[in-house]
Design a protein around this motif. Structure first.
Motif, short mmCIF file in Angstrom:
data_model
loop_
_atom_site.label_atom_id
_atom_site.label_comp_id
_atom_site.label_asym_id
_atom_site.label_seq_id
_atom_site.Cartn_x
_atom_site.Cartn_y
_atom_site.Cartn_z
N HIS A 20 0.83 -1.20 0.00
CA HIS A 20 0.00 0.00 0.00
C HIS A 20 0.86 1.26 0.00
O HIS A 20 0.58 2.21 -0.74
CB HIS A 20 -0.91 -0.01 1.23
CG HIS A 20 -1.52 1.32 1.53
ND1 HIS A 20 -2.50 1.89 0.74
CD2 HIS A 20 -1.25 2.23 2.52
CE1 HIS A 20 -2.82 3.08 1.24
NE2 HIS A 20 -2.09 3.30 2.30
N VAL A 21 1.92 1.26 0.80
CA VAL A 21 2.80 2.42 0.87
C VAL A 21 3.48 2.65 -0.48
O VAL A 21 3.59 3.79 -0.96
CB VAL A 21 3.85 2.24 1.99
CG1 VAL A 21 4.90 3.34 1.93
CG2 VAL A 21 3.16 2.23 3.35
N ALA A 80 4.22 10.50 -6.01
CA ALA A 80 4.18 11.52 -4.96
C ALA A 80 5.23 12.60 -5.25
O ALA A 80 6.21 12.35 -5.94
CB ALA A 80 4.44 10.89 -3.60
N PRO A 81 5.05 13.78 -4.74
CA PRO A 81 6.04 14.84 -4.96
C PRO A 81 7.36 14.51 -4.30
O PRO A 81 7.42 13.64 -3.41
CB PRO A 81 5.38 16.07 -4.32
CG PRO A 81 4.41 15.51 -3.33
CD PRO A 81 3.91 14.23 -3.91
N PRO A 82 8.44 15.17 -4.70
CA PRO A 82 9.76 14.91 -4.11
C PRO A 82 9.74 15.20 -2.61
O PRO A 82 8.88 15.87 -2.09
CB PRO A 82 10.68 15.88 -4.86
CG PRO A 82 9.95 16.22 -6.12
CD PRO A 82 8.49 16.19 -5.78
N MET A 84 4.35 4.14 6.25
CA MET A 84 2.97 4.61 6.24
C MET A 84 2.86 6.08 6.64
O MET A 84 2.10 6.85 6.04
CB MET A 84 2.14 3.74 7.19
CG MET A 84 0.68 4.14 7.27
SD MET A 84 -0.21 3.87 5.70
CE MET A 84 -0.61 2.14 5.90
N GLY A 85 3.63 6.50 7.63
CA GLY A 85 3.54 7.88 8.09
C GLY A 85 4.03 8.88 7.07
O GLY A 85 3.76 10.09 7.21
N ASP A 86 4.73 8.43 6.02
CA ASP A 86 5.29 9.35 5.03
C ASP A 86 4.32 9.65 3.89
O ASP A 86 4.54 10.60 3.14
CB ASP A 86 6.59 8.78 4.46
CG ASP A 86 7.64 8.55 5.53
OD1 ASP A 86 7.82 9.45 6.36
OD2 ASP A 86 8.25 7.46 5.53
N VAL A 87 3.28 8.84 3.71
CA VAL A 87 2.38 9.03 2.57
C VAL A 87 1.12 9.80 2.95
O VAL A 87 0.33 10.15 2.08
CB VAL A 87 2.02 7.68 1.91
CG1 VAL A 87 3.24 7.05 1.27
CG2 VAL A 87 1.42 6.71 2.93
N ARG A 88 0.86 10.00 4.20
CA ARG A 88 -0.14 10.92 4.72
C ARG A 88 -1.49 10.82 4.00
O ARG A 88 -2.06 9.77 3.88
CB ARG A 88 0.42 12.34 4.70
CG ARG A 88 1.72 12.47 5.50
CD ARG A 88 2.26 13.87 5.55
NE ARG A 88 3.53 13.90 6.26
CZ ARG A 88 3.69 13.90 7.58
NH1 ARG A 88 2.62 13.86 8.36
NH2 ARG A 88 4.89 13.92 8.13
N LEU A 89 -1.99 11.99 3.49
CA LEU A 89 -3.30 12.02 2.86
C LEU A 89 -3.38 11.11 1.65
O LEU A 89 -4.37 10.42 1.43
CB LEU A 89 -3.67 13.46 2.46
CG LEU A 89 -5.02 13.65 1.77
CD1 LEU A 89 -6.15 13.21 2.70
CD2 LEU A 89 -5.19 15.10 1.34
N LEU A 134 -9.16 14.50 -6.74
CA LEU A 134 -8.17 14.14 -7.75
C LEU A 134 -7.29 12.99 -7.28
O LEU A 134 -6.95 12.08 -8.05
CB LEU A 134 -7.32 15.36 -8.10
CG LEU A 134 -6.34 15.20 -9.27
CD1 LEU A 134 -7.09 14.81 -10.55
CD2 LEU A 134 -5.55 16.47 -9.49
N LEU A 135 -6.92 13.02 -5.99
CA LEU A 135 -6.15 11.90 -5.45
C LEU A 135 -6.95 10.60 -5.53
O LEU A 135 -6.40 9.53 -5.85
CB LEU A 135 -5.77 12.19 -4.00
CG LEU A 135 -4.69 13.25 -3.76
CD1 LEU A 135 -4.52 13.50 -2.27
CD2 LEU A 135 -3.36 12.84 -4.38
N ALA A 136 -8.24 10.66 -5.22
CA ALA A 136 -9.08 9.47 -5.31
C ALA A 136 -9.20 8.99 -6.75
O ALA A 136 -9.18 7.78 -7.03
CB ALA A 136 -10.46 9.76 -4.73
#
Length: 516
Positions: free
Chosen positions: A395-396, A403-405, A413-418, A507-509
């Motif tokens: 998932h991560v 994702a952006p730089p 998991m804590g790094d991918v947030r929203l 947009l993310l969804a």
């Protein structure tokens, strides 16, 4: 007697026939060799019968030409031994009213089964019955051989995977089937799960024992070709006739070698083994049931810490090489396009976070990629936690793609947030409906191919117009016109934080639905 399909009978099986029992047979020598195979039954009174034999015959005689000469009797036994006869059956009567001691001693010395018949017995009846049984068994063996060869060849030509072949072999043999490499590590199994689990539970101990667990029914056939060996296929606890088991194992080996050669540059058996194990873990297979498979596959599982990683855009062979360079133990397999899973088994005194970072650094150095994506699930000493941890790593990796730089070398998991949250919820119908409602106007627009990338870049950069213009390779005036068009289509004001956040979430969804 056995109803197997071997193309021979043993001396013991022939003595168990009802017709032979009528002659009151008595084994007077070679009692420890009654399991010798009998290829044919031959009635012969000639004193030099040995020169007419080719091995494996049971000789029936009254000994009429031997009765008066003990030296000739001993030579007779010697000639049968040299000709590798299976057994001697002597009918007692006028020539020999009782068992001749000289012949008995010679037969015992050579380990040649010698049987005397205490009642008159028509040899023709015995030869007729044994020969007919041998012919039927030869035909049954040929039928079995051709049947399994046809079935396996059909699977190979239809492109069936390795597991399909092993399942077919297990169905024919009626016992667990294990495929191993030269180090006796289990690459694949087939058969009923409880029986397979019993075999694998103590595999390290029993793998090198010729007799397996109980000393019976373990039949191994070597796999190899082009001058080299690859491994073995083992029938574990085959309960049928030994000759039929050997035939099944040989046909299985032929098919597996052919499958291996035709696979060419495809995944190795080791890679397929790792893929099946990790796929079963991801699919929700009971970890306790999969533990024997992991142990038999060579993964250390006792007093270990398990750390799942997922690496994007790096072939399994390269990751496996990096593990060897770092002295790490684990399973490596490509689970999906561009995603390779690595399940590390670490000693309890090793630091999972530090080793994961070291792995990521070495990966970047090996590949020359400044930002190779390595996603990690939580490390755990409990095997039962591995499936969920592996799913989290996948998932991560999914959420971090695109994702952006600014992400760390090892993403958690804590790094991918929203973005990670939206990826977790992407299959929820309410999230899908929200995304469609928010973006429908722009997605249905004729200019969607031009406008959506601009919107994505603008929201990803935190609504930084200068950075967005750089990323989309357009002038500031052109960007302003595109943003005005987007706001008009969506009916929103992107300068308003809440409205922009709503569109960004939608947009993310949307991206998550079409993501890896």
């Amino acid at each position: 007697m056995s109803t197997g399909v071997g193309d021979t009978l043993t001396v013991r099986q022939i003595l168990d026939l009802d017709r032979v029992a009528a002659g009151r047979p008595e084994v007077v020598a070679g009692a420890g060799h009654l399991d010798r195979p009998v290829r044919w039954v031959h009635v012969a009174e000639a004193a030099d019968v040995g020169v007419m034999l080719s091995g494996g015959e049971m000789i029936l005689t009254t000994g009429v030409l031997l009765a008066a000469d003990e030296r000739l009797q001993a030579e007779y036994i010697d000639s049968l031994h040299r000709a590798e006869a299976a057994a001697l059956v002597l009918g007692l009567g006028r020539a020999f009213p009782s068992s001749p001691e000289g012949m008995r001693r010679a037969a015992e010395r050579h380990g040649l089964p010698m049987v005397v018949l205490h009642r008159p017995f028509p040899f023709a009846e015995l030869t007729e019955e044994v020969q007919s049984r041998l012919v039927r068994r030869k035909f049954a063996a040929v039928s079995l051989s051709e049947g399994i060869r046809t079935a396996l060849t059909s699977l190979i030509t239809s492109g069936a995977p390795l597991q399909g072949l092993l399942d077919e072999i297990a169905a024919h043999s009626g016992c667990p089937v294990v495929l191993t490499n030269l180090a006796h590590r289990v690459l694949a199994t087939a058969g009923e799960h409880p029986a397979v689990d019993d075999v694998l539970r103590d595999w390290d101990r029993i793998a090198r024992q010729p007799g397996g667990i109980d000393g019976e029914g373990w039949i191994r056939a070597e796999l190899g070709g082009r001058g080299e060996r690859w491994g073995s296929v083992v029938l574990c606890g085959h309960r049928g006739d030994g000759a039929s088991g050997r035939l099944l194992a040989d046909r299985a080996a032929e098919a597996l070698v052919l499958h291996h050669l035709l696979a060419g540059a495809g995944p190795s058996w080791e890679e397929q083994s790792a893929r099946c194990l990790l796929a079963d873990l991801l699919a929700g297979g009971a970890p306790a049931r999969l533990l024997p498979r992991a142990r038999a596959a060579g993964l250390p599982v006792n007093r270990r810490t398990f750390l799942p990683l997922v690496v994007r855009d790096t072939p399994p062979a390269q990751l496996d090489r990096i593990l060897r360079l770092l002295g790490l133990t684990g399973l490596v397999t490509e689970l999906a396009e561009r995603s390779t899973a690595v399940l590390l088994s670490l000693a309890r005194d090793q630091a999972p976070e530090a080793l994961a970072a070291h792995f990521a650094d070495r990966l970047r150095a090996e590949t020359g990629a400044a930002r190779a994506l390595v996603a990690a699930g939580p490390a755990s000493p409990a095997w039962e936690d591995v499936p969920e941890a592996l799913r989290e790593a996948l998932h991560v990796a999914d959420a971090a793609t695109g994702a952006p730089p600014g992400l760390p070398p090892v993403v958690r998991m804590g790094d991918v947030r929203l973005r990670g949250l939206v990826r977790q919820l992407r299959d929820d119908p309410r999230v899908q409906a929200f995304s469609e409602r928010e973006l429908d106007a722009i997605l249905a627009s004729e200019d969607a191919a031009e406008l959506v990338p601009v919107l994505r870049a603008y929201l990803t950069t935190g609504r930084n117009k200068s950075r967005t213009a750089q990323l989309t390779h357009m002038s500031r005036p052109a960007l302003y016109r595109r943003l005005e068009c987007i706001e008009k289509l969506l009916g929103v004001d992107l300068d308003d934080f809440e409205q922009a956040a709503s569109v960004h979430l939608a947009l993310l969804a949307h991206d998550a639905q079409s993501g890896p």
